[in-house]
Scaffold this motif. Sequence first.
Motif, PDB file in Angstrom:
ATOM      1  N   ASN A   5      39.826  -9.705  52.974  1.00  0.00           N
ATOM      2  CA  ASN A   5      39.002  -8.956  53.955  1.00  0.00           C
ATOM      3  C   ASN A   5      38.282  -7.695  53.363  1.00  0.00           C
ATOM      4  OD1 ASN A   5      39.693 -10.882  56.099  1.00  0.00           O
ATOM      5  ND2 ASN A   5      41.434  -9.882  56.604  1.00  0.00           N
ATOM      6  N   VAL A   6      37.276  -7.799  53.022  1.00  0.00           N
ATOM      7  CA  VAL A   6      36.326  -6.641  52.433  1.00  0.00           C
ATOM      8  C   VAL A   6      35.736  -5.924  53.531  1.00  0.00           C
ATOM      9  CG1 VAL A   6      36.093  -7.567  50.345  1.00  0.00           C
ATOM     10  CG2 VAL A   6      34.414  -8.076  51.984  1.00  0.00           C
ATOM     11  N   PRO A   7      35.515  -4.526  53.316  1.00  0.00           N
ATOM     12  CA  PRO A   7      35.705  -3.845  51.828  1.00  0.00           C
ATOM     13  C   PRO A   7      37.109  -3.274  52.081  1.00  0.00           C
ATOM     14  CG  PRO A   7      34.536  -2.402  53.383  1.00  0.00           C
ATOM     15  CD  PRO A   7      34.625  -3.765  54.202  1.00  0.00           C
ATOM     16  N   LEU A   8      37.517  -3.246  50.821  1.00  0.00           N
ATOM     17  CA  LEU A   8      38.868  -2.428  50.492  1.00  0.00           C
ATOM     18  C   LEU A   8      38.580  -1.548  49.433  1.00  0.00           C
ATOM     19  CD1 LEU A   8      41.371  -5.872  49.956  1.00  0.00           C
ATOM     20  CD2 LEU A   8      41.185  -3.963  52.224  1.00  0.00           C
ATOM     21  N   ARG A   9      39.467  -0.403  49.724  1.00  0.00           N
ATOM     22  CA  ARG A   9      39.557   0.623  48.376  1.00  0.00           C
ATOM     23  C   ARG A   9      40.087  -0.452  47.180  1.00  0.00           C
ATOM     24  NH1 ARG A   9      43.478   3.750  48.460  1.00  0.00           N
ATOM     25  NH2 ARG A   9      44.394   3.306  50.502  1.00  0.00           N
TER      26      ARG A   9
END
Length: 267
Positions: free
Chosen positions: A44-48
């Motif tokens: 599940n984007v966005p991610l750090r």
Amino acid sequence: MQTISKQYIGYKATPVLWKKKNSWGLTQFTLSKSDVPPFNAVVNVPLRLGKLVERFVSFDLCLQDDVDILAENIQIQENKRTLGEIDCILKQGNQYIHLEIVYKFYLYDPEVGATEYEHWIGPNRKDSLIDKLTKLKDKQLPLLYNPATIPYLDNLKIAPETIAQHVYFKAQLFVPYNTITHVFGDLNPDCIAGVYIHFNALSHFKDSKFYMPKKLNWLCNIEMQVPWLTFFDFKEKIKPLILNKTAPLCWVKQPNGLTLKCFVVWW
């Protein structure tokens, strides 16, 4: 190829920062399988960047014949206050392991500190390898033995004294441009991923072309099919970042066709 697949390939290509146990007493986790399968997990984007790497590591762990993941991203709370997070509890063979996952970018500054570990700092000088190792040793790993963690381990039916503690610490290291630096004792020289150069010295690359990848794509290997910028256009593009004391990572394509990763620093 999807961007996340390229990020995964770059993560896989990054070596661990040291082998086995280092002089800080931190043991490096070892994957028995090191092949690079197509990345097909749902993210599940966005991610750090750090969280994205955790998803990549989780994907790799699931492919290991001798590994069972028992819990991930355990938020340890006490009186509604979060004390910290345990990245992963797994079982490898017959051994329970508390695993902390780290992926970092460090630059070698001989003016900082006096030891091999002290010389490596973050691109913007806001963090350092010493800071991270200290946090791991004094805060993140001891969290396993905090009384507030016991109920979580009880749910897994595991006693804390039966759990070994490992880290999976990967890093890209950058050395000063045009400087031969023999700096490795404990650390893995294979982690050298490129160089860094001061903004005012960029003229060394005046005949080169440049591309500035997004932060998540710092993981990626250099690609040739990108919109390369001229020296002048690139310098103008990053000038506001430099004035804001932000060091960007760029890809450099030299006139002879050779490429390299390069941080442009303000300090």
